[in-house]
Design a protein around this motif. Structure first.
Motif, PDB file in Angstrom:
ATOM      1  N   ASN A  20      -0.573  10.751  20.209  1.00 53.69           N
ATOM      2  CA  ASN A  20      -1.914  10.447  19.680  1.00 53.69           C
ATOM      3  C   ASN A  20      -2.807  11.675  19.569  1.00 53.69           C
ATOM      4  N   ARG A  21      -2.184  12.826  19.645  1.00 49.21           N
ATOM      5  CA  ARG A  21      -2.872  14.100  19.441  1.00 49.21           C
ATOM      6  C   ARG A  21      -4.146  14.239  20.274  1.00 49.21           C
ATOM      7  N   LYS A  22      -4.006  13.900  21.560  1.00 44.88           N
ATOM      8  CA  LYS A  22      -5.162  14.049  22.464  1.00 44.88           C
ATOM      9  C   LYS A  22      -5.082  15.415  23.119  1.00 44.88           C
ATOM     10  N   SER A  58       5.478  19.208  19.090  1.00 43.06           N
ATOM     11  CA  SER A  58       6.440  18.597  20.010  1.00 43.06           C
ATOM     12  C   SER A  58       6.482  17.080  19.840  1.00 43.06           C
ATOM     13  N   ALA A  59       5.414  16.501  19.269  1.00 40.91           N
ATOM     14  CA  ALA A  59       5.379  15.057  19.019  1.00 40.91           C
ATOM     15  C   ALA A  59       6.543  14.622  18.126  1.00 40.91           C
ATOM     16  N   GLY A  60       7.051  15.539  17.324  1.00 44.57           N
ATOM     17  CA  GLY A  60       8.184  15.222  16.459  1.00 44.57           C
ATOM     18  C   GLY A  60       9.529  15.355  17.155  1.00 44.57           C
ATOM     19  N   HIS A  61       9.515  15.781  18.409  1.00 40.56           N
ATOM     20  CA  HIS A  61      10.771  16.007  19.156  1.00 40.56           C
ATOM     21  C   HIS A  61      10.623  15.494  20.585  1.00 40.56           C
ATOM     22  N   LEU A  62      10.211  14.239  20.711  1.00 37.45           N
ATOM     23  CA  LEU A  62       9.873  13.725  22.052  1.00 37.45           C
ATOM     24  C   LEU A  62      11.068  13.621  22.985  1.00 37.45           C
ATOM     25  N   ASP A 122       4.384   9.499  31.038  1.00 41.61           N
ATOM     26  CA  ASP A 122       3.798   8.512  30.115  1.00 41.61           C
ATOM     27  C   ASP A 122       2.603   9.119  29.397  1.00 41.61           C
ATOM     28  N   GLU A 123       1.807   9.841  30.161  1.00 41.95           N
ATOM     29  CA  GLU A 123       0.600  10.454  29.609  1.00 41.95           C
ATOM     30  C   GLU A 123       0.961  11.615  28.662  1.00 41.95           C
ATOM     31  N   VAL A 124       2.002  12.371  29.000  1.00 38.39           N
ATOM     32  CA  VAL A 124       2.465  13.433  28.097  1.00 38.39           C
ATOM     33  C   VAL A 124       2.837  12.809  26.749  1.00 38.39           C
ATOM     34  N   HIS A 125       3.582  11.713  26.831  1.00 39.67           N
ATOM     35  CA  HIS A 125       4.006  10.999  25.625  1.00 39.67           C
ATOM     36  C   HIS A 125       2.795  10.546  24.818  1.00 39.67           C
ATOM     37  N   ASP A 126       1.830   9.944  25.502  1.00 43.00           N
ATOM     38  CA  ASP A 126       0.629   9.431  24.830  1.00 43.00           C
ATOM     39  C   ASP A 126      -0.189  10.565  24.204  1.00 43.00           C
TER      40      ASP A 126
END
Ligand SMILES: [Zn+2]
Length: 351
Positions: free
Chosen positions: A88-90, A308-312, A80-84
């Motif tokens: 959200n570019r954290k 990688s945010a574009g290929h979740l 979940d945190e990886v996704h977030d």
């Protein structure tokens, strides 16, 4: 061939380590984090014939890995945190997630205690037929068949082929050949062939499943641990890319529904069986996201990058491979140099 490949990889990891090249590559290839892939965690076994040893690490090596990450101030996070963090570019801090495929009981008995020492969360990807006790762990069945047999015979491409399996080398050669052949078959042909081998040599497929995998009842209490998250890994552990689109969709939705019904918790993350480019590609990535999975992890090697945010639903992982359980490979793996080398120095591979 496999031995040769292992040797080349090991030499490659060693060369990266001893040359210090991984340190130079680090700013470019370390990315923002990594998702580690594991299968079994259990004490090492004796014996020359262990063709699936790459799928297991010892509790000690897991501890060494966690110690290494902590000493480098890397956050150990949930999927979940990886996704977030990706979405959200954290990226202020580097992160690592731990994932365990298939739902093995040793994850509870040997991995959980070590993860607890570090307060480290992790995700176990459950194949619903495995939890049901009727799954087909054909790669283990093949290992056990060859381990006890003095010879085996299979019909490849209409021709009977006989393998002498009296020596460890003979067993390994037979395993490699037959494993690759079985991997190439359609699901029903694979089921028939491994079924026939098991019947001939007195190996019980269902017993292997119950022996190695957690049942629903066991998963219920396991999933109650605050460090544990459960993800989906299909119903039958099939090669999704070989299935019709309807069948692939069913594998992805029914397995999730089964887990949610049994464990009474939402399943948001997916792991593709086999997970290489022959088993999970564009169609499967699109299916997973249309069905509502937040992430999908493959077995393609690689680190997480901002892109990688574009290929979740096509995330790569870093394998903690039982053939390379030396502390010195860890800085190489976490530098991203090893997976970058593997990928020909491309950062994202999601096609
Ligand atoms: Zn699997």
């Amino acid at each position: 061939m496999k031995q040769l490949r292992n040797t080349v990889i090991r030499a490659g990891l060693g060369a990266l380590y001893f040359s210090g090249a991984y340190f130079l590559l680090r700013p470019i290839f370390s990315g923002v984090g990594a998702v580690f892939m594991l299968h079994h965690v259990r004490p090492g076994r004796d014996g020359d014939f262990q063709p699936n040893r790459h799928l297991e690490v010892t509790p000690d090596f897991l501890r060494t890995t966690l110690t290494h990450l902590r000493s480098h101030d890397i956050d150990i996070v949930t999927m979940d945190e990886v996704h977030d963090r990706l979405l959200n570019r954290k990226f202020a801090r580097r992160f690592a997630a731990f994932t365990f495929d298939d739902g093995y009981r040793d994850n509870r008995d040997h991995a959980l205690p070590v993860m607890r020492e570090f307060g480290a969360p992790f995700t176990v990807f459950v194949t619903s037929d495995f939890a049901e006790g009727c799954g087909r762990l054909w790669w283990v069945a093949l290992e056990r068949t060859i381990a006890k047999a003095a010879s085996i015979e299979v019909t490849m491409g209409g021709r009977a082929v006989r393998f002498d399996t009296t020596t460890a080398a003979g067993k390994q050669a037979a395993y490699d050949r037959v494993h690759d052949w079985l991997r190439s078959l359609q699901e029903h042909d694979l089921a028939r062939e491994i079924g026939a081998l098991c019947a001939q040599h007195g190996v019980d497929l269902a017993e292997i499943c119950r022996d190695l995998c957690m049942s629903w009842d066991e998963l219920k209490s396991f999933a109650g641990d605050p460090l544990v998250a459960i993800g989906a890994h299909t119903i039958t552990h099939c090669n999704l890319a070989q299935q019709s689109e309807d069948m692939a969709r069913e594998e992805l939705t029914v397995s999730r529904a089964r887990i949610e019904e049994e464990l009474q918790r939402q399943v948001l993350h997916l792991c593709y069986p086999y997970g290489d480019r022959n088993a999970a590609g564009r169609r499967e990535f699109a299916l997973a996201s249309s069905i509502g999975y937040k992430t999908g992890v493959t077995t393609r090697p690689g680190m997480m990058f901002a892109e990688s945010a574009g290929h979740l639903t096509a995330l790569p992982r870093v394998s903690l491979n039982g053939n390379y359980q030396q502390a010195r490979v860890l800085p190489v793996l976490t530098s991203g140099a090893a997976t970058a080398m593997w990928n020909g120095f491309r950062r994202v591979d999601a096609a």
